[in-house]
Design an enzyme around this catalytic site. Structure first.
Site, PDB file in Angstrom:
ATOM      1  N   ARG A  99       0.853  -1.187   0.000  1.00 40.74           N
ATOM      2  CA  ARG A  99       0.000   0.000   0.000  1.00 40.74           C
ATOM      3  C   ARG A  99       0.894   1.244   0.000  1.00 40.74           C
ATOM      4  NH1 ARG A  99      -3.430  -2.679  -1.708  1.00 40.74           N
ATOM      5  NH2 ARG A  99      -5.446  -3.241  -0.796  1.00 40.74           N
ATOM      6  N   HIS A 134      -0.932   0.659  -9.806  1.00 41.23           N
ATOM      7  CA  HIS A 134      -1.635  -0.262  -8.896  1.00 41.23           C
ATOM      8  C   HIS A 134      -2.268  -1.442  -9.680  1.00 41.23           C
ATOM      9  CE1 HIS A 134      -3.809  -0.522  -4.760  1.00 41.23           C
ATOM     10  NE2 HIS A 134      -3.630  -1.721  -5.284  1.00 41.23           N
TER      11      HIS A 134
END
Ligand code: NAP
Length: 309
Positions: free
Chosen positions: A224, A272
Protein backbone atom coordinates in the site's frame (compact mmCIF):
# COMPACT_ATOMS: atom_id res chain seq x y z
CA UNK A 1 -31.92 -11.30 1.78
CA UNK A 2 -30.09 -9.31 -0.89
CA UNK A 3 -26.40 -8.85 -1.61
CA UNK A 4 -25.15 -5.30 -2.18
CA UNK A 5 -22.22 -4.36 -4.39
CA UNK A 6 -20.74 -1.14 -2.99
CA UNK A 7 -17.68 -0.12 -4.98
CA UNK A 8 -17.80 3.68 -5.28
CA UNK A 9 -14.31 3.92 -6.84
CA UNK A 10 -14.70 1.04 -9.30
CA UNK A 11 -17.22 0.22 -12.01
CA UNK A 12 -19.39 -2.67 -10.77
CA UNK A 13 -20.37 -4.00 -14.23
CA UNK A 14 -18.10 -7.05 -14.34
CA UNK A 15 -19.13 -8.01 -10.78
CA UNK A 16 -22.81 -7.72 -11.70
CA UNK A 17 -22.23 -10.00 -14.71
CA UNK A 18 -20.20 -12.48 -12.67
CA UNK A 19 -22.84 -12.76 -9.93
CA UNK A 20 -25.60 -12.93 -12.54
CA UNK A 21 -23.87 -15.79 -14.34
CA UNK A 22 -23.12 -17.86 -11.22
CA UNK A 23 -26.21 -17.08 -9.12
CA UNK A 24 -29.03 -15.77 -11.32
CA UNK A 25 -31.55 -16.34 -8.51
CA UNK A 26 -29.73 -14.02 -6.08
CA UNK A 27 -30.97 -10.44 -5.65
CA UNK A 28 -27.88 -8.28 -6.25
CA UNK A 29 -28.30 -4.57 -5.62
CA UNK A 30 -25.74 -2.06 -6.83
CA UNK A 31 -24.73 1.06 -4.89
CA UNK A 32 -26.01 3.78 -4.84
CA UNK A 33 -29.40 2.04 -5.45
CA UNK A 34 -29.50 0.19 -2.12
CA UNK A 35 -33.30 -0.13 -1.77
CA UNK A 36 -34.49 -0.97 1.75
CA UNK A 37 -31.26 -1.27 3.81
CA UNK A 38 -32.97 -3.78 6.12
CA UNK A 39 -33.12 -6.26 3.23
CA UNK A 40 -29.33 -6.47 2.84
CA UNK A 41 -27.27 -9.06 4.72
CA UNK A 42 -24.05 -9.21 2.69
CA UNK A 43 -22.02 -6.38 1.15
CA UNK A 44 -19.19 -6.79 -1.33
CA UNK A 45 -17.23 -3.59 -0.73
CA UNK A 46 -14.32 -1.54 -1.96
CA UNK A 47 -13.36 1.90 -0.67
CA UNK A 48 -16.72 2.80 0.83
CA UNK A 49 -16.89 6.10 2.75
CA UNK A 50 -16.58 6.12 6.56
CA UNK A 51 -19.82 5.21 8.32
CA UNK A 52 -21.24 3.58 5.19
CA UNK A 53 -22.18 0.28 6.88
CA UNK A 54 -24.09 1.76 9.83
CA UNK A 55 -27.29 2.08 7.80
CA UNK A 56 -27.73 -1.69 7.30
CA UNK A 57 -29.39 -3.13 10.45
CA UNK A 58 -29.32 -6.78 9.29
CA UNK A 59 -25.80 -6.86 7.88
CA UNK A 60 -23.95 -10.11 8.58
CA UNK A 61 -20.84 -9.96 6.40
CA UNK A 62 -18.68 -7.39 4.62
CA UNK A 63 -16.55 -8.95 1.89
CA UNK A 64 -13.56 -7.01 0.59
CA UNK A 65 -13.43 -7.53 -3.16
CA UNK A 66 -9.64 -7.71 -2.95
CA UNK A 67 -6.91 -9.20 -0.79
CA UNK A 68 -6.46 -6.02 1.27
CA UNK A 69 -8.87 -4.87 3.97
CA UNK A 70 -7.29 -1.59 5.10
CA UNK A 71 -10.01 0.27 3.18
CA UNK A 72 -12.58 -1.36 5.51
CA UNK A 73 -10.74 -1.47 8.82
CA UNK A 74 -9.91 2.23 8.57
CA UNK A 75 -13.63 2.99 9.00
CA UNK A 76 -14.08 4.10 12.63
CA UNK A 77 -17.76 3.13 12.43
CA UNK A 78 -17.23 -0.40 11.10
CA UNK A 79 -20.07 -2.32 12.80
CA UNK A 80 -18.98 -4.72 15.52
CA UNK A 81 -20.11 -8.34 15.27
CA UNK A 82 -20.24 -8.27 11.46
CA UNK A 83 -17.87 -10.69 9.74
CA UNK A 84 -15.20 -9.15 7.50
CA UNK A 85 -13.74 -11.37 4.79
CA UNK A 86 -11.20 -10.90 2.03
CA UNK A 87 -10.26 -12.65 -1.19
CA UNK A 88 -7.60 -15.32 -1.28
CA UNK A 89 -7.20 -16.74 -4.76
CA UNK A 90 -4.41 -18.47 -6.68
CA UNK A 91 -4.80 -15.98 -9.55
CA UNK A 92 -4.09 -13.05 -7.20
CA UNK A 93 -1.04 -14.78 -5.78
CA UNK A 94 0.35 -15.79 -9.17
CA UNK A 95 -0.09 -12.32 -10.68
CA UNK A 96 1.71 -10.79 -7.72
CA UNK A 97 4.54 -13.33 -7.87
CA UNK A 98 5.01 -12.64 -11.59
CA UNK A 99 5.12 -8.88 -10.97
CA UNK A 100 7.75 -9.22 -8.24
CA UNK A 101 9.84 -11.65 -10.29
CA UNK A 102 9.66 -9.35 -13.32
CA UNK A 103 10.99 -6.37 -11.40
CA UNK A 104 13.65 -8.33 -9.51
CA UNK A 105 14.89 -9.64 -12.88
CA UNK A 106 14.76 -6.15 -14.39
CA UNK A 107 16.99 -4.94 -11.55
CA UNK A 108 19.30 -7.92 -11.96
CA UNK A 109 19.62 -7.23 -15.67
CA UNK A 110 19.95 -3.40 -15.42
CA UNK A 111 16.85 -3.05 -17.60
CA UNK A 112 15.99 0.50 -16.51
CA UNK A 113 19.52 1.61 -17.41
CA UNK A 114 19.27 -0.04 -20.85
CA UNK A 115 15.91 1.67 -21.45
CA UNK A 116 17.53 5.02 -20.67
CA UNK A 117 20.54 4.20 -22.88
CA UNK A 118 18.31 3.20 -25.78
CA UNK A 119 16.38 6.47 -25.54
CA UNK A 120 19.73 8.29 -26.10
CA UNK A 121 21.10 5.75 -28.64
CA UNK A 122 23.86 4.72 -26.24
CA UNK A 123 25.46 1.26 -26.62
CA UNK A 124 26.74 0.42 -23.13
CA UNK A 125 27.00 -3.26 -22.12
CA UNK A 126 26.52 -4.01 -18.40
CA UNK A 127 27.14 -7.39 -16.79
CA UNK A 128 24.02 -8.92 -15.22
CA UNK A 129 24.00 -9.58 -11.51
CA UNK A 130 23.85 -13.26 -10.55
CA UNK A 131 20.64 -14.35 -8.81
CA UNK A 132 22.73 -16.27 -6.27
CA UNK A 133 24.35 -12.97 -5.21
CA UNK A 134 21.07 -11.11 -4.79
CA UNK A 135 19.23 -11.87 -1.57
CA UNK A 136 15.59 -10.86 -1.78
CA UNK A 137 14.02 -9.85 1.53
CA UNK A 138 10.24 -10.13 1.61
CA UNK A 139 8.34 -8.17 4.24
CA UNK A 140 5.16 -10.16 4.87
CA UNK A 141 5.11 -13.92 4.39
CA UNK A 142 1.38 -14.25 3.86
CA UNK A 143 -0.56 -15.46 0.84
CA UNK A 144 1.30 -13.15 -1.51
CA UNK A 145 4.72 -13.12 0.13
CA UNK A 146 4.94 -16.90 0.20
CA UNK A 147 3.98 -17.14 -3.47
CA UNK A 148 6.67 -14.66 -4.52
CA UNK A 149 9.23 -16.36 -2.27
CA UNK A 150 8.59 -19.73 -3.93
CA UNK A 151 8.86 -18.29 -7.45
CA UNK A 152 12.11 -16.42 -6.68
CA UNK A 153 13.66 -19.38 -4.88
CA UNK A 154 12.86 -21.48 -7.95
CA UNK A 155 15.19 -19.23 -9.96
CA UNK A 156 17.98 -19.54 -7.36
CA UNK A 157 17.51 -16.19 -5.64
CA UNK A 158 18.31 -16.53 -1.94
CA UNK A 159 15.07 -15.50 -0.21
CA UNK A 160 14.59 -14.29 3.35
CA UNK A 161 11.37 -13.14 4.94
CA UNK A 162 10.11 -10.96 7.78
CA UNK A 163 6.80 -11.56 9.53
CA UNK A 164 5.03 -10.68 12.76
CA UNK A 165 5.00 -14.12 14.38
CA UNK A 166 7.75 -16.76 14.39
CA UNK A 167 7.30 -19.58 11.93
CA UNK A 168 9.43 -21.73 9.65
CA UNK A 169 9.06 -21.59 5.87
CA UNK A 170 10.88 -24.21 3.79
CA UNK A 171 13.75 -22.64 1.86
CA UNK A 172 13.23 -19.17 3.37
CA UNK A 173 15.18 -17.89 6.36
CA UNK A 174 12.60 -16.08 8.43
CA UNK A 175 12.90 -13.18 10.84
CA UNK A 176 10.05 -12.15 13.11
CA UNK A 177 9.18 -9.09 15.12
CA UNK A 178 10.55 -5.54 15.22
CA UNK A 179 13.73 -6.57 17.02
CA UNK A 180 14.70 -8.82 14.10
CA UNK A 181 14.05 -6.16 11.45
CA UNK A 182 17.58 -4.64 11.32
CA UNK A 183 19.20 -8.07 10.82
CA UNK A 184 16.69 -8.88 8.07
CA UNK A 185 17.26 -5.55 6.34
CA UNK A 186 21.05 -5.82 6.50
CA UNK A 187 20.85 -8.96 4.31
CA UNK A 188 18.21 -7.71 1.83
CA UNK A 189 19.74 -6.57 -1.45
CA UNK A 190 16.21 -6.33 -2.81
CA UNK A 191 13.45 -5.40 -0.36
CA UNK A 192 9.88 -6.29 -1.32
CA UNK A 193 7.03 -4.91 0.80
CA UNK A 194 4.02 -7.27 0.84
CA UNK A 195 2.65 -6.32 4.24
CA UNK A 196 -0.96 -5.47 5.02
CA UNK A 197 -1.48 -1.83 5.96
CA UNK A 198 -2.05 -1.68 9.72
CA UNK A 199 -1.22 0.87 12.41
CA UNK A 200 2.04 -1.06 12.99
CA UNK A 201 3.11 -1.13 9.34
CA UNK A 202 2.03 2.35 8.20
CA UNK A 203 5.11 4.34 7.19
CA UNK A 204 7.40 1.35 7.68
CA UNK A 205 9.36 2.09 4.49
CA UNK A 206 11.14 5.07 5.95
CA UNK A 207 14.60 6.64 6.30
CA UNK A 208 15.61 4.34 9.18
CA UNK A 209 14.70 1.21 7.24
CA UNK A 210 16.42 2.44 4.07
CA UNK A 211 19.60 3.26 6.00
CA UNK A 212 19.68 -0.34 7.31
CA UNK A 213 19.63 -1.81 3.79
CA UNK A 214 22.94 -2.52 2.03
CA UNK A 215 24.26 0.25 -0.21
CA UNK A 216 22.89 -0.35 -3.72
CA UNK A 217 19.69 -2.05 -2.54
CA UNK A 218 16.51 -1.98 -4.60
CA UNK A 219 13.04 -1.45 -3.10
CA UNK A 220 9.78 -2.83 -4.47
CA UNK A 221 6.49 -1.72 -2.87
CA UNK A 222 3.44 -3.67 -3.96
CA UNK A 223 1.53 -3.43 -0.69
CA UNK A 224 0.00 0.00 0.00
CA UNK A 225 1.17 3.54 -0.68
CA UNK A 226 0.88 4.47 3.00
CA UNK A 227 3.65 2.02 3.85
CA UNK A 228 6.11 4.34 2.15
CA UNK A 229 7.38 7.75 3.22
CA UNK A 230 7.95 9.04 -0.32
CA UNK A 231 10.30 11.88 0.72
CA UNK A 232 12.53 9.39 2.59
CA UNK A 233 12.72 7.17 -0.49
CA UNK A 234 13.66 10.10 -2.73
CA UNK A 235 16.39 11.16 -0.26
CA UNK A 236 17.84 7.63 -0.10
CA UNK A 237 17.84 7.39 -3.91
CA UNK A 238 19.41 10.82 -4.36
CA UNK A 239 22.27 10.14 -1.97
CA UNK A 240 22.88 6.87 -3.88
CA UNK A 241 22.21 4.65 -0.88
CA UNK A 242 19.47 2.94 -2.90
CA UNK A 243 19.99 1.85 -6.51
CA UNK A 244 16.35 2.15 -7.45
CA UNK A 245 12.73 1.48 -6.61
CA UNK A 246 9.67 -0.02 -8.23
CA UNK A 247 6.37 1.31 -6.93
CA UNK A 248 2.90 0.00 -7.72
CA UNK A 249 1.06 1.83 -4.93
CA UNK A 250 1.13 5.43 -3.73
CA UNK A 251 0.05 7.70 -0.88
CA UNK A 252 -2.35 9.35 -3.34
CA UNK A 253 -3.74 7.38 -6.29
CA UNK A 254 -3.70 8.19 -9.13
CA UNK A 255 -0.19 9.56 -8.50
CA UNK A 256 -0.69 13.33 -8.86
CA UNK A 257 0.84 15.28 -11.74
CA UNK A 258 4.08 16.91 -10.66
CA UNK A 259 4.95 14.28 -8.04
CA UNK A 260 8.77 13.92 -8.28
CA UNK A 261 8.46 10.13 -8.37
CA UNK A 262 6.99 10.35 -11.89
CA UNK A 263 10.22 11.50 -13.50
CA UNK A 264 12.86 10.13 -11.15
CA UNK A 265 15.40 8.20 -13.26
CA UNK A 266 15.73 5.45 -10.64
CA UNK A 267 12.00 4.89 -10.10
CA UNK A 268 9.71 2.55 -12.02
CA UNK A 269 6.03 3.31 -11.64
CA UNK A 270 2.99 1.15 -12.35
CA UNK A 271 -0.63 2.18 -11.68
CA UNK A 272 -1.64 -0.26 -8.90
CA UNK A 273 -1.89 -3.25 -11.22
CA UNK A 274 0.51 -5.72 -9.61
CA UNK A 275 -2.38 -8.08 -8.96
CA UNK A 276 -5.99 -7.46 -9.92
CA UNK A 277 -9.06 -9.34 -8.74
CA UNK A 278 -10.93 -11.05 -11.56
CA UNK A 279 -14.63 -11.06 -10.55
CA UNK A 280 -15.34 -14.20 -12.56
CA UNK A 281 -12.67 -16.10 -10.62
CA UNK A 282 -13.68 -15.02 -7.10
CA UNK A 283 -17.48 -14.58 -6.98
CA UNK A 284 -17.72 -18.32 -6.32
CA UNK A 285 -16.08 -17.95 -2.90
CA UNK A 286 -18.27 -14.93 -2.14
CA UNK A 287 -21.39 -16.92 -2.96
CA UNK A 288 -20.26 -19.75 -0.68
CA UNK A 289 -19.81 -17.19 2.10
CA UNK A 290 -23.17 -15.55 1.36
CA UNK A 291 -24.87 -18.95 1.74
CA UNK A 292 -22.89 -19.71 4.89
CA UNK A 293 -23.88 -16.52 6.69
CA UNK A 294 -27.51 -16.91 5.57
CA UNK A 295 -27.41 -20.38 7.17
CA UNK A 296 -25.96 -18.92 10.38
CA UNK A 297 -22.46 -20.29 9.70
CA UNK A 298 -19.07 -18.54 9.67
CA UNK A 299 -17.64 -17.33 6.34
CA UNK A 300 -13.99 -17.85 5.34
CA UNK A 301 -11.41 -16.42 5.62
CA UNK A 302 -12.43 -14.16 8.49
CA UNK A 303 -10.24 -11.09 8.91
CA UNK A 304 -9.01 -10.45 12.45
CA UNK A 305 -10.23 -6.88 12.87
CA UNK A 306 -8.24 -6.30 16.06
CA UNK A 307 -5.00 -7.50 14.46
CA UNK A 308 -5.68 -5.48 11.34
CA UNK A 309 -5.30 -8.22 8.70
N1 NAP B 1 -0.61 -3.91 -5.44
C1 NAP B 1 -1.58 -4.77 -5.61
O1 NAP B 1 -2.08 -4.93 -6.72
C2 NAP B 1 -2.05 -5.60 -4.43
C3 NAP B 1 -2.90 -6.68 -4.70
C4 NAP B 1 -3.30 -7.49 -3.64
C5 NAP B 1 -2.88 -7.20 -2.34
N2 NAP B 1 -2.05 -6.15 -2.11
C6 NAP B 1 -1.58 -5.87 -0.74
O2 NAP B 1 -0.82 -6.98 -0.26
C7 NAP B 1 -1.09 -7.13 1.12
C8 NAP B 1 -0.64 -8.51 1.62
O3 NAP B 1 -1.58 -9.49 1.19
P1 NAP B 1 -1.53 -11.01 1.72
O4 NAP B 1 -2.73 -11.68 1.17
O5 NAP B 1 -0.21 -11.61 1.47
O6 NAP B 1 -1.69 -10.78 3.31
P2 NAP B 1 -1.67 -11.88 4.46
O7 NAP B 1 -1.85 -13.24 3.92
O8 NAP B 1 -2.61 -11.39 5.51
O9 NAP B 1 -0.17 -11.83 5.04
C9 NAP B 1 0.30 -10.76 5.78
C10 NAP B 1 1.75 -11.02 6.19
O10 NAP B 1 2.26 -9.81 6.77
C11 NAP B 1 2.80 -10.11 8.05
N3 NAP B 1 2.61 -8.98 8.97
C12 NAP B 1 1.46 -8.36 9.30
N4 NAP B 1 1.70 -7.39 10.21
C13 NAP B 1 3.03 -7.41 10.44
C14 NAP B 1 3.88 -6.67 11.29
N5 NAP B 1 3.41 -5.70 12.10
N6 NAP B 1 5.20 -6.96 11.29
C15 NAP B 1 5.69 -7.95 10.50
N7 NAP B 1 4.93 -8.70 9.67
C16 NAP B 1 3.61 -8.43 9.64
C17 NAP B 1 2.03 -11.33 8.54
O11 NAP B 1 2.78 -11.97 9.56
P3 NAP B 1 2.33 -13.39 10.21
O12 NAP B 1 2.66 -14.42 9.15
O13 NAP B 1 3.19 -13.50 11.40
O14 NAP B 1 0.85 -13.27 10.50
C18 NAP B 1 1.89 -12.12 7.24
O15 NAP B 1 3.07 -12.88 7.01
C19 NAP B 1 -2.58 -6.83 1.21
O16 NAP B 1 -2.94 -6.47 2.53
C20 NAP B 1 -2.75 -5.70 0.24
O17 NAP B 1 -2.62 -4.44 0.89
C21 NAP B 1 -1.63 -5.34 -3.13
Amino acid sequence: MALLLATPTQKPDAWVRAFGRQAPELEVRVWPECGDPAGISFIVAWETPPGFFTRFPNLKCIASLGAGVDHLLGDPELPKGVFVTRVIDPSITSQMSEYVLLHVLRFCRHSARFDQDAAREVWQPRIPMRPADLTVGIMGLGQLGLGAAAMLAGLDFPVIGWRRTPGEVAGVKTFSGREALPAFLAKSRVLVCMLPLTPRTRGILNATVFSQLPVGAYVINVARGAHLIEADLLAALDRDHLAGACLDVFQTEPLPAGNPLWHHPKVTITPHIASLTNPFEVVGQMLVNYRRVEAGERPQPIVDVGRGY
